[in-house]
Design a protein around this motif. Sequence first.
Motif, PDB file in Angstrom:
ATOM      1  N   GLN A 114      43.733  61.087  84.030  1.00  0.00           N
ATOM      2  CA  GLN A 114      44.093  59.746  83.588  1.00  0.00           C
ATOM      3  C   GLN A 114      42.867  59.051  83.011  1.00  0.00           C
ATOM      4  OE1 GLN A 114      45.658  57.317  86.790  1.00  0.00           O
ATOM      5  NE2 GLN A 114      46.791  55.993  85.400  1.00  0.00           N
ATOM      6  N   ASP A 132      43.868  53.139  82.023  1.00  0.00           N
ATOM      7  CA  ASP A 132      45.244  53.296  82.510  1.00  0.00           C
ATOM      8  C   ASP A 132      45.284  53.306  84.038  1.00  0.00           C
ATOM      9  OD1 ASP A 132      46.180  53.457  79.893  1.00  0.00           O
ATOM     10  OD2 ASP A 132      45.812  55.617  79.814  1.00  0.00           O
ATOM     11  N   PHE A 133      44.287  53.946  84.639  1.00  0.00           N
ATOM     12  CA  PHE A 133      44.210  53.954  86.107  1.00  0.00           C
ATOM     13  C   PHE A 133      44.067  52.528  86.620  1.00  0.00           C
ATOM     14  CE2 PHE A 133      41.430  54.270  89.956  1.00  0.00           C
ATOM     15  CZ  PHE A 133      42.353  54.884  90.791  1.00  0.00           C
ATOM     16  N   LYS A 178      50.748  55.284  83.555  1.00  0.00           N
ATOM     17  CA  LYS A 178      50.527  56.682  83.186  1.00  0.00           C
ATOM     18  C   LYS A 178      49.807  56.753  81.839  1.00  0.00           C
ATOM     19  CE  LYS A 178      53.021  60.927  82.026  1.00  0.00           C
ATOM     20  NZ  LYS A 178      54.355  61.558  81.867  1.00  0.00           N
ATOM     21  N   SER A 179      48.831  57.640  81.741  1.00  0.00           N
ATOM     22  CA  SER A 179      48.155  57.838  80.453  1.00  0.00           C
ATOM     23  C   SER A 179      49.087  58.560  79.488  1.00  0.00           C
ATOM     24  CB  SER A 179      46.870  58.653  80.637  1.00  0.00           C
ATOM     25  OG  SER A 179      45.854  57.876  81.225  1.00  0.00           O
ATOM     26  N   LEU A 211      48.690  64.650  81.731  1.00  0.00           N
ATOM     27  CA  LEU A 211      48.493  63.198  81.719  1.00  0.00           C
ATOM     28  C   LEU A 211      49.379  62.573  82.797  1.00  0.00           C
ATOM     29  CD1 LEU A 211      48.402  62.543  77.869  1.00  0.00           C
ATOM     30  CD2 LEU A 211      46.467  62.551  79.456  1.00  0.00           C
ATOM     31  N   SER A 212      48.788  61.730  83.638  1.00  0.00           N
ATOM     32  CA  SER A 212      49.473  61.272  84.845  1.00  0.00           C
ATOM     33  C   SER A 212      49.069  59.849  85.186  1.00  0.00           C
ATOM     34  CB  SER A 212      49.100  62.198  86.023  1.00  0.00           C
ATOM     35  OG  SER A 212      49.306  63.556  85.717  1.00  0.00           O
ATOM     36  N   ASN A 213      49.617  59.372  86.306  1.00  0.00           N
ATOM     37  CA  ASN A 213      49.170  58.130  86.935  1.00  0.00           C
ATOM     38  C   ASN A 213      48.701  58.475  88.341  1.00  0.00           C
ATOM     39  OD1 ASN A 213      48.650  55.611  87.948  1.00  0.00           O
ATOM     40  ND2 ASN A 213      50.674  54.764  87.542  1.00  0.00           N
TER      41      ASN A 213
END
Length: 526
Positions: free
Chosen positions: A407, A411-412, A417-418, A434-436
């Motif tokens: 991420q 965004d974090f 989520k990115s 790509l996650s959160n």
Amino acid sequence: MIRISNIKIKNDLSEEEILAITIKKYGISKNTIKDWHISKKSIDARKKDDVHYSYSLDINLKGEEKLLKFKNISKIKEISLPTFQIKMNKSIKPIIIGAGPAGLFSALYFVKNGYKPMIIEQGDMVDKRAKIVDEFIKFGNLHPHSNVQFGEGGAGTFSDGKLTTGINSPYIKTVLKEFVKFGAPKQILYLTKPHIGTDNLIKIIKNMREYIISKGGKFLFNTKFIDFETNNNCISKISVLHLDTNIIEEIDTSVLILAIGHSSRDTFQKIYEKGILLEPKNFSVGVRIEHLQSEINKAQYGNITKLKLPAADYKLAYHSPSGRSCYTFCMCPGGTVMPSSSEKNTIVTNGMSYYARNGKNANSAVLVNVTPSDFANNSPLAGIYFQENLEKKAFELGGANYFAPVQRFEDFYKNRKSEFIGSIEPSYKPGYTLSNLNDIIPNFVSSTLKEGILYFDTKLKGFANPDSILTGMETRSSSPVKILRNEELISNINGIYPCGEGAGYAGGIMSAAVDGIKCAIATISN
């Protein structure tokens, strides 16, 4: 012997040239010098318009007393090692569980004093292990017994080979000299932040093994310690499983060094069941953060100096009003983020650099402290379960084939989520998703990470770059367990010596190696 400190050097010079400049400045005749060596080399970048090297030289010469009038010159004494008396019968063959730095340096000290230790290691020898790790990096093929965590050299082999430590021990110099003896660059003896690099470590560890074998030591690789027996509360026998043949072997012993490393979870479980006293301990969890190494260099050195400087590093800490601490750990200049899982369907990250530290990105762990009060129960193994939970969630978030969740920092921070990668490309392989990360990180950890990263930006410009990449999870910074031992370094079962980082008495290559030496000495002299 005298020490001349704060020698300012603004060019890349040889050791002999530095000596020549120093003795000219203080009017020392070379003919009066009996012996000399560089004792310290560091970079002074406090003033960006005056970045330079700072050296200290130790010189043994005639008429040194007259030089003590100078501000930067002082008299020093050589540090002598503690003496000990050999009491253990030399016919006894110590058994060492684990071939990490604690186990290897314990074995080195045994063979130097005439003993023939047996080293049990569930992973493979380091050169074969490197190929197994490379397979995991490329294809996500995890080997459960030989990986970044397990195998000859220990977890630090696939890191950066950093030899910095916060401990103060006379054996630090011993460890450094041993590394040089087996192939490390001589300058680790005087650099303020010495490192060897993964590429050099692999060769050095192999040389150590060959030396130990030449002196009568024995290695059993792909062999797992699975049980032990006692007689009158003394260790009497161990059981090992030969993983290649699935054959169990029993070995008699009265001396067992438990240098098992911080990730030997099934071994922690077994020794707990067998009555060895353990307790949970504080450790830290967090993420890996990546920046462009060129930006770290600029923030640390500025743009004015023409000196050829190494890739810059950093070490930062923040204390939150909540009482939590956030800090950087195992910073790898010019390095990569490593897949470091040791169990299936988990994601564990670490950092690695080669000796040249010439990669595009810089990376570091950014960690938040956790304590036993954060764990689900009071079991001595509760910290392990805390780690496992985060690692499994990271695997689920990252997806199949050991892809890691990543991420952007912006965004974090905004809890979203990115959707894209900016100016900093993640270095983690075999791949990323790509996650959160807020979805899996406990709130007290994520909130402290956000505070800490913003604070670090005030100390190191660009640290909170919106495109900075966070990769989850970093959970193995230290052992979650302490194996209790007394002043003689013995557990509650006689003959068993908990040793090194896994036992809770070290944190890194240097302190683990020192503890290995101390445990060998304790064994010999008890």
